[in-house]
Write a protein that holds these residues in place. Structure first.
Motif, mmCIF file in Angstrom:
data_model
loop_
_atom_site.group_PDB
_atom_site.id
_atom_site.type_symbol
_atom_site.label_atom_id
_atom_site.label_comp_id
_atom_site.label_asym_id
_atom_site.label_seq_id
_atom_site.Cartn_x
_atom_site.Cartn_y
_atom_site.Cartn_z
ATOM 1 N N UNK A 93 -2.260 1.884 -7.774
ATOM 2 C CA UNK A 93 -0.998 1.265 -7.351
ATOM 3 C C UNK A 93 -0.039 2.309 -6.787
ATOM 4 N N UNK A 94 0.085 3.427 -7.500
ATOM 5 C CA UNK A 94 1.034 4.453 -7.071
ATOM 6 C C UNK A 94 0.604 5.078 -5.753
ATOM 7 N N UNK A 95 -0.692 5.315 -5.592
ATOM 8 C CA UNK A 95 -1.173 5.927 -4.347
ATOM 9 C C UNK A 95 -0.908 4.980 -3.173
ATOM 10 N N UNK A 96 -1.199 3.696 -3.353
ATOM 11 C CA UNK A 96 -0.960 2.736 -2.269
ATOM 12 C C UNK A 96 0.526 2.638 -1.938
ATOM 13 N N UNK A 97 1.364 2.638 -2.971
ATOM 14 C CA UNK A 97 2.807 2.518 -2.746
ATOM 15 C C UNK A 97 3.342 3.741 -2.013
ATOM 16 N N UNK A 98 2.884 4.924 -2.408
ATOM 17 C CA UNK A 98 3.345 6.151 -1.754
ATOM 18 C C UNK A 98 2.841 6.196 -0.320
ATOM 19 N N UNK A 99 1.637 5.705 -0.152
ATOM 20 C CA UNK A 99 1.049 5.664 1.177
ATOM 21 C C UNK A 99 1.877 4.751 2.082
ATOM 22 N N UNK A 100 2.265 3.588 1.543
ATOM 23 C CA UNK A 100 3.088 2.646 2.313
ATOM 24 C C UNK A 100 4.431 3.295 2.662
ATOM 25 N N UNK A 101 4.999 4.020 1.692
ATOM 26 C CA UNK A 101 6.293 4.671 1.931
ATOM 27 C C UNK A 101 6.178 5.739 3.006
ATOM 28 N N UNK A 102 5.099 6.533 2.943
ATOM 29 C CA UNK A 102 4.960 7.604 3.948
ATOM 30 C C UNK A 102 4.698 7.005 5.330
ATOM 31 N N UNK A 103 3.966 5.895 5.408
ATOM 32 C CA UNK A 103 3.738 5.243 6.705
ATOM 33 C C UNK A 103 5.034 4.679 7.262
ATOM 34 N N UNK A 104 5.848 4.081 6.371
ATOM 35 C CA UNK A 104 7.126 3.517 6.815
ATOM 36 C C UNK A 104 8.042 4.627 7.322
ATOM 37 N N UNK A 105 7.980 5.794 6.651
ATOM 38 C CA UNK A 105 8.805 6.929 7.077
ATOM 39 C C UNK A 105 8.352 7.432 8.445
ATOM 40 N N UNK A 106 7.036 7.525 8.619
ATOM 41 C CA UNK A 106 6.478 7.923 9.920
ATOM 42 C C UNK A 106 6.953 6.975 11.010
ATOM 43 N N UNK A 107 6.887 5.661 10.688
ATOM 44 C CA UNK A 107 7.275 4.642 11.653
ATOM 45 C C UNK A 107 8.746 4.797 12.032
ATOM 46 N N UNK A 108 9.581 5.042 11.005
ATOM 47 C CA UNK A 108 11.018 5.203 11.249
ATOM 48 C C UNK A 108 11.279 6.400 12.160
ATOM 49 N N UNK A 109 10.564 7.499 11.896
ATOM 50 C CA UNK A 109 10.741 8.713 12.715
ATOM 51 C C UNK A 109 10.349 8.422 14.167
ATOM 52 N N UNK A 110 9.188 7.764 14.347
ATOM 53 C CA UNK A 110 8.706 7.475 15.704
ATOM 54 C C UNK A 110 9.690 6.573 16.443
#
Lengths: 312, 119
Positions: A236-253
């Motif tokens: 659960x934690x790995x998936x949640x962190x993964x989602x957060x890092x993807x969302x951050x990447x998306x925000x930066x782009x």
């Protein structure tokens, strides 16, 4: 494209082979010895005389769970491969990251949970004494609160970042930024579903009976339960962190597009490793027998005087 | 920890009740402690759910534990469960004495004889 597809099939084959080899290894004598050694090492429990008596039951339980786990992983790989046959992925990395690895992890943990909920580790004899814990246990008796709350925290962060990316993306000329929302939103949705499932399953695991004839058996049952719950929350934690890092990447782009420049991808390489934070934390805390401190700090002694008076 | 011996002449529900009472009395189970559900404890001890339910019911009637519906069963917040149970027994005795129209002296004498095992 063909090279990509080839890589996807190679990765599928490698994971399928690893799952199958591990399955046969887990059923071997050496595999069972190693599983017991790892459980002992991670839980920090004492290997006493009683453990030798219950070793066959323990090994049997460990073998069943381990076999189910690797078969589940193999089934997950097959599901991902079936998906690849039906919809050939345009990117091998996408396939591996979004289909193969999640399907393998979910298959593995799902099968182990299924076995844990179906069978108990020990089966005391009909006429023998039975022992039970008289206090209701909670999730935080087995898993550190920081690990339990890590997933909800990162899911909230991921939702906030994804909403931020959507907000900024809506302002981009011609809505170009919208192209960057899909993946993070999918990752957030998946992590939300998995998190809800994990909390629901962990509740069921805590209600699972723990038949035991003495405190040693109950302790080792607790060790197996703690290991299972830790795995659930690791996923659960790995998936949640993964989602957060993807969302951050998306925000930066999206922010780069909004400011008139092309997404450089420069920051991505720094953001993506965030994904490993929970893995690192879990790795550090994996070996600690947290449940021993919480549930067995008083040694779990049986109330002798009461027992004697009851048996008199 | 609670231990049930199926070979003991003491019925399992009584074993559970006595052990729980002792643990609560010795503060091993402090007030507010949440007890496992009837179904869970019965499954752990491999006894019928009715056995655990009976032990819980008797302790609940004595005021030692209290059920809060869906939230579960908890150890009650009062000083001494043994004293509480004795008080309840004394009240019951006083009730019977009043119904039989016995004097206080007669009642105390009867109780003293009972405590000395003179019947």
């Amino acid at each position: 494209m063909e090279l990509d597809l080839g890589f996807a099939w190679i990765m599928t084959g490698v994971l399928a082979a690893v799952a199958l080899i591990s399955y046969f290894y887990s059923r071997s004598f050496v595999g069972q010895e190693k599983a017991l050694f790892l459980l002992w090492q991670r839980s920090g429990l004492q290997l006493s005389q009683e453990v030798e008596e219950m070793e066959p039951s323990l090994k049997h339980g460990l073998r069943k769970r381990s076999s189910a786990s690797w078969l589940g992983a193999f089934f997950g790989v097959l599901m991902a491969a079936a998906g690849l046959l039906v919809v050939p992925s345009s990117s091998a990395v996408d396939y591996v990251v979004f289909a193969l690895v999640p399907a393998t992890c979910v298959g593995s943990i799902g099968a182990e949970v299924w076995v844990a909920l179906r069978d108990t580790v020990f089966h005391p004899v009909d006429s023998g004494k039975r022992i039970a814990r008289i206090r209701s246990v909670r999730l935080i008796d087995y898993v550190r609160p920081v690990l339990v709350w890590m997933a909800p925290f990162f899911v909230i962060v991921a939702v906030a970042l994804a909403l931020g990316a959507m907000g900024v993306g809506a302002k981009t000329p011609g809505g170009i930024g919208e192209a960057h929302w899909g993946r993070p939103l999918a990752a957030v949705a998946v992590s939300l579903v998995v998190m809800a499932l994990c909390f629901g399953i962990s509740r069921r695991v805590l209600l699972q009976p723990q038949p035991a004839k003495d405190r040693e058996e109950l302790m080792w049952d607790d060790a197996m339960r703690a290991t299972l719950l830790l795995k659930l929350f690791q996923l659960t934690a790995v998936l949640a962190t993964y989602a957060a890092s993807m969302a951050l990447q998306s925000l930066i782009s999206v922010a780069e597009i909004a400011s008139g420049s092309q997404p450089s991808g420069y920051l991505d390489s720094y953001v993506f490793p965030l994904y490993f934070i929970p893995l690192f934390i879990f790795g550090r805390l994996w070996a600690t027998g947290y449940f021993v401190q919480k549930l067995w700090s008083n040694g779990g002694t049986v109330n002798k005087s009461a027992t004697d008076s009851a048996s008199a | 920890m609670i231990l049930v011996d199926p070979r003991s002449p003491v019925p399992p529900f009584e074993q559970i009740r006595v052990q729980l009472l002792t643990m609560i009395g010795s503060a091993e189970l402090p007030p507010g402690s949440r007890l496992p559900t009837v179904r869970k404890l019965a499954a752990d001890l491999e006894v019928a759910p009715n056995t655990v339910a009976r032990a819980y019911r008797e302790l609940e009637l004595s005021g030692v534990i209290e059920s809060k519906g869906r939230h579960g069963t908890f150890v009650s917040y009062h000083e001494d469960p043994v004293k509480k149970q004795a008080q309840k027994a004394a009240l019951d005795f006083a009730d019977v004495v009043r119904k039989l129209r016995l004097s206080e002296k007669e009642a105390v004498d009867l109780l003293s004889q009972a405590l000395r095992g003179q019947f």
